[in-house]
Design a protein around this motif. Structure first.
Motif, PDB file in Angstrom:
ATOM      1  N   PRO A 163       0.802  -1.166   0.029  1.00  0.00           N
ATOM      2  CA  PRO A 163      -0.053  -0.119   0.039  1.00  0.00           C
ATOM      3  C   PRO A 163       0.774   1.169  -0.085  1.00  0.00           C
ATOM      4  CG  PRO A 163      -0.759  -1.676   1.783  1.00  0.00           C
ATOM      5  CD  PRO A 163       0.316  -2.229   1.055  1.00  0.00           C
ATOM      6  N   TYR A 164       2.262   0.981   0.292  1.00  0.00           N
ATOM      7  CA  TYR A 164       2.903   2.327   0.502  1.00  0.00           C
ATOM      8  C   TYR A 164       3.084   2.899  -1.032  1.00  0.00           C
ATOM      9  CZ  TYR A 164       7.366   5.146   1.411  1.00  0.00           C
ATOM     10  OH  TYR A 164       8.175   6.036   1.514  1.00  0.00           O
ATOM     11  N   LEU A 165       3.055   2.018  -2.082  1.00  0.00           N
ATOM     12  CA  LEU A 165       3.046   2.680  -3.250  1.00  0.00           C
ATOM     13  C   LEU A 165       2.169   3.761  -3.675  1.00  0.00           C
ATOM     14  CD1 LEU A 165       4.007  -0.701  -5.202  1.00  0.00           C
ATOM     15  CD2 LEU A 165       5.619   1.015  -4.315  1.00  0.00           C
ATOM     16  N   VAL A 166       1.198   3.763  -2.962  1.00  0.00           N
ATOM     17  CA  VAL A 166       0.031   5.121  -3.253  1.00  0.00           C
ATOM     18  C   VAL A 166       0.931   6.388  -3.040  1.00  0.00           C
ATOM     19  CG1 VAL A 166      -2.043   5.906  -2.149  1.00  0.00           C
ATOM     20  CG2 VAL A 166      -1.773   3.509  -2.242  1.00  0.00           C
ATOM     21  N   TYR A 204      -9.529  -8.389  16.881  1.00  0.00           N
ATOM     22  CA  TYR A 204      -9.381  -7.575  15.397  1.00  0.00           C
ATOM     23  C   TYR A 204     -10.162  -5.857  16.034  1.00  0.00           C
ATOM     24  CZ  TYR A 204     -11.090  -5.558  11.065  1.00  0.00           C
ATOM     25  OH  TYR A 204     -11.095  -4.804  10.021  1.00  0.00           O
ATOM     26  N   LEU A 205     -11.160  -5.960  16.548  1.00  0.00           N
ATOM     27  CA  LEU A 205     -11.734  -4.490  16.715  1.00  0.00           C
ATOM     28  C   LEU A 205     -11.336  -3.808  17.571  1.00  0.00           C
ATOM     29  CD1 LEU A 205     -15.859  -5.753  17.022  1.00  0.00           C
ATOM     30  CD2 LEU A 205     -14.655  -4.686  15.219  1.00  0.00           C
ATOM     31  N   TYR A 206     -10.568  -4.333  18.647  1.00  0.00           N
ATOM     32  CA  TYR A 206      -9.530  -3.687  19.403  1.00  0.00           C
ATOM     33  C   TYR A 206      -8.337  -2.819  18.467  1.00  0.00           C
ATOM     34  CZ  TYR A 206      -5.850  -2.269  22.852  1.00  0.00           C
ATOM     35  OH  TYR A 206      -5.073  -1.510  23.322  1.00  0.00           O
ATOM     36  N   PHE A 207      -7.819  -3.532  17.936  1.00  0.00           N
ATOM     37  CA  PHE A 207      -6.592  -3.360  17.034  1.00  0.00           C
ATOM     38  C   PHE A 207      -7.020  -2.579  15.964  1.00  0.00           C
ATOM     39  CE2 PHE A 207      -4.297  -6.288  19.680  1.00  0.00           C
ATOM     40  CZ  PHE A 207      -3.262  -5.406  20.151  1.00  0.00           C
ATOM     41  N   LEU A 208      -8.454  -2.461  15.530  1.00  0.00           N
ATOM     42  CA  LEU A 208      -8.776  -1.612  14.422  1.00  0.00           C
ATOM     43  C   LEU A 208      -8.717  -0.222  14.840  1.00  0.00           C
ATOM     44  CD1 LEU A 208     -10.096  -1.414  11.536  1.00  0.00           C
ATOM     45  CD2 LEU A 208     -12.233  -1.490  12.857  1.00  0.00           C
ATOM     46  N   VAL A 209      -8.897  -0.109  16.043  1.00  0.00           N
ATOM     47  CA  VAL A 209      -8.986   1.303  16.852  1.00  0.00           C
ATOM     48  C   VAL A 209      -7.737   1.906  17.531  1.00  0.00           C
ATOM     49  CG1 VAL A 209      -9.969   2.920  18.467  1.00  0.00           C
ATOM     50  CG2 VAL A 209     -11.510   1.484  17.283  1.00  0.00           C
ATOM     51  N   ALA A 210      -7.162   0.826  18.050  1.00  0.00           N
ATOM     52  CA  ALA A 210      -5.733   0.979  18.899  1.00  0.00           C
ATOM     53  C   ALA A 210      -4.675   1.115  17.865  1.00  0.00           C
ATOM     54  CB  ALA A 210      -5.419  -0.200  19.572  1.00  0.00           C
ATOM     55  N   VAL A 220      -4.237   6.765   3.943  1.00  0.00           N
ATOM     56  CA  VAL A 220      -5.155   5.847   3.230  1.00  0.00           C
ATOM     57  C   VAL A 220      -4.288   4.344   3.147  1.00  0.00           C
ATOM     58  CG1 VAL A 220      -5.712   5.013   0.747  1.00  0.00           C
ATOM     59  CG2 VAL A 220      -6.367   7.632   1.684  1.00  0.00           C
ATOM     60  N   ALA A 221      -3.063   4.371   2.851  1.00  0.00           N
ATOM     61  CA  ALA A 221      -2.196   3.279   2.884  1.00  0.00           C
ATOM     62  C   ALA A 221      -2.184   2.743   4.377  1.00  0.00           C
ATOM     63  CB  ALA A 221      -0.780   3.482   2.483  1.00  0.00           C
ATOM     64  N   VAL A 222      -2.042   3.424   5.545  1.00  0.00           N
ATOM     65  CA  VAL A 222      -2.146   2.890   6.711  1.00  0.00           C
ATOM     66  C   VAL A 222      -3.485   2.466   7.039  1.00  0.00           C
ATOM     67  CG1 VAL A 222      -2.209   3.564   9.246  1.00  0.00           C
ATOM     68  CG2 VAL A 222      -0.379   4.315   7.679  1.00  0.00           C
ATOM     69  N   LEU A 223      -4.605   3.120   6.756  1.00  0.00           N
ATOM     70  CA  LEU A 223      -6.133   2.472   7.001  1.00  0.00           C
ATOM     71  C   LEU A 223      -6.306   1.151   6.122  1.00  0.00           C
ATOM     72  CD1 LEU A 223      -7.885   5.959   7.022  1.00  0.00           C
ATOM     73  CD2 LEU A 223      -7.372   4.516   8.738  1.00  0.00           C
TER      74      LEU A 223
END
Length: 461
Positions: free
Chosen positions: A277-280, A338-344, A404-407
């Motif tokens: 995704p970094y290539l964005v 998953y849900l915790y780390f989605l925000v964390a 965007v890449a991080v998300l």
């Protein structure tokens, strides 16, 4: 009178101060609430036994308290906050880049020596250097059998393509072996992202914007993990790939620079699968400057050359992805909620990029969308603002691309924890947003965050 706001446009001075002040305080409160909330929920989950492998969630670390050993870094931070913006703001731009790079190196090194030293993280038995004996004197043979032998390798090797091991092997082959030389290489390359991103910002937004960004690039809190996780090396490679894509005067020079950029950017997926995704970021930068067709073709040729070289040597990237995913699925990290780390994970990104970055993002967003503090922006307004943002604020556009890449990685679920190192290549770009809220206080907030992270967090990286 009008004043410059952050990296770009003019705004009435009184209104800018009032709106910026409210937005800045709100951003700081939101930053603190997000970070504190992630640690609070993480502590509960750890206490319940849900997060057994993380002792200081959302960080994969332990709590500690450093005292006098942190004083040299703290003293340096005082000098840097007082002088670095002024020193990079005058004289030639090359001089400014050299000064910023020097400060980045000193800041990173002083943070590292306050604990166990820069080489300590690379001595861990799960790190890349541990597999060098199996490479021996036959790197091509090792590469050809990499995927088949993957289950028997250390954790970090199993989680990555083979290129990081080949990098440390090549260093050892020329007499620079051992964890100390590997650490020096990682820090030198990782800190050089300050220079590469500075050059990129000058190309996209002008020299004044680049000079404003340099102190925040050099004194970023993520320097705690630039010394010395291999992801910092990835950050330097990626940043120079983007910079070279935009450099070069004249057709010939531009073509060669683009070809070199293609090689570096083409190497990223072979350094880490998570860097796709970094290539964005380089694609966004190329679109902003309307990269000539010849340069685009040269960059694609450079990237294709890397892919062909690995394929000829016997390594299939797709097979490597599949094998690594199988290893990841059986690892305890895959069982993290998953849900915790989605925000964390977002909270960790806010932490490693610092409060000034959050303040800069809020301030830039309100200013660019002409939204008063506390107001609401309708969706059509956001959509119509995107082309204007890209045209007038190229630096903000690459920050948005990095976000965007991080998300994308965050939502994918493959980054459940340990992102304090995984985010490093992206965080150095996102940290550019701090320059939208310039000032000694915001820069001081960045270095204080870095000192607290180094002083209170015992990280294996």
């Amino acid at each position: 009178m009008a004043q410059r706001s952050g990296l770009g446009t003019a705004a009435p001075a009184a209104q800018s101060r009032e709106t910026g002040g409210r937005a800045g305080r709100g951003a700081l409160a939101g930053w603190a609430a997000l970070v504190a909330g992630c640690f609070a929920v993480g502590a509960v989950l750890h206490g319940l036994g849900v997060l057994r492998i993380d002792h200081l969630p959302p960080l994969h670390a332990h709590f500690r308290v450093l005292t006098v050993t942190l004083l040299p870094a703290a003293a340096f931070a005082v000098v840097a906050v007082r002088n670095l913006p002024r020193w990079v703001g005058r004289g030639g731009f090359r001089r400014a880049l050299f000064i910023a790079y020097g400060f980045a190196l000193a800041w990173t090194f002083l943070l590292a020596i306050s604990a166990d030293g820069p080489a300590a993280p690379l001595t861990h038995p799960q790190e890349y250097l541990a597999v060098l004996p199996s490479v021996g004197q036959d790197p091509l043979g090792w590469l050809a059998g990499f995927t088949e032998r993957l289950p028997g390798y250390p954790t970090h090797v199993r989680g990555h393509p083979p290129l990081p091991v080949l990098v440390v092997w090549a260093s050892a082959a020329v007499g620079l072996g051992g964890p100390l030389w590997a650490a020096i290489e990682v820090i030198l390359v990782g800190c050089s992202a300050t220079v590469a991103i500075g050059l990129t910002v000058r190309r996209l937004a002008g020299e004044a914007a680049a000079r404003r960004a340099l102190p925040y690039l050099a004194l970023t809190p993520v320097s705690v993990w630039i010394a010395t996780t291999m992801d910092a090396f990835f950050a330097g490679v990626g940043a120079w790939g983007v910079a070279l894509l935009l450099l070069g005067r004249g057709t010939t020079a531009r073509t060669w620079c683009a070809a070199g950029a293609g090689v570096l950017l083409g190497a990223l997926p072979y350094l880490s699968y998570g860097l796709v995704p970094y290539l964005v970021i380089p694609v966004t930068a190329a679109l902003l400057v309307r990269l000539p067709r010849q340069a685009v073709l040269a960059a694609l040729a450079g990237a294709a050359a890397v892919t062909c070289a690995f394929a000829i040597a016997g390594f299939s990237w797709l097979a490597g992805v599949a094998a690594t995913h199988a290893q990841w699925a059986g690892d305890p990290g895959a069982a993290r909620p998953y849900l915790y780390f989605l925000v964390a994970n977002v909270g960790v990104l806010a932490l490693v990029t610092g409060p000034a970055t959050t303040a800069g993002l809020v301030r830039a967003g309100r200013h660019l969308l002409r939204c008063p503090a506390g107001g609401r922006v309708p969706l059509p307004g956001i959509v119509s603002a995107v082309p204007d943002l890209a045209r007038r604020h190229g630096a903000a556009a690459v920050v948005a691309a990095a976000l965007v890449a991080v998300l994308a990685l965050d939502v994918s679920g493959v980054t459940r924890g340990e992102v304090e190192r995984i985010w490093v290549p992206f965080a150095v770009w996102i940290g550019l947003a701090a320059a939208y809220a310039p000032g000694r206080r915001t820069l001081a907030a960045q270095v204080v965050t870095g000192l607290l992270l180094q002083g209170l967090v015992l990280s294996p990286w």
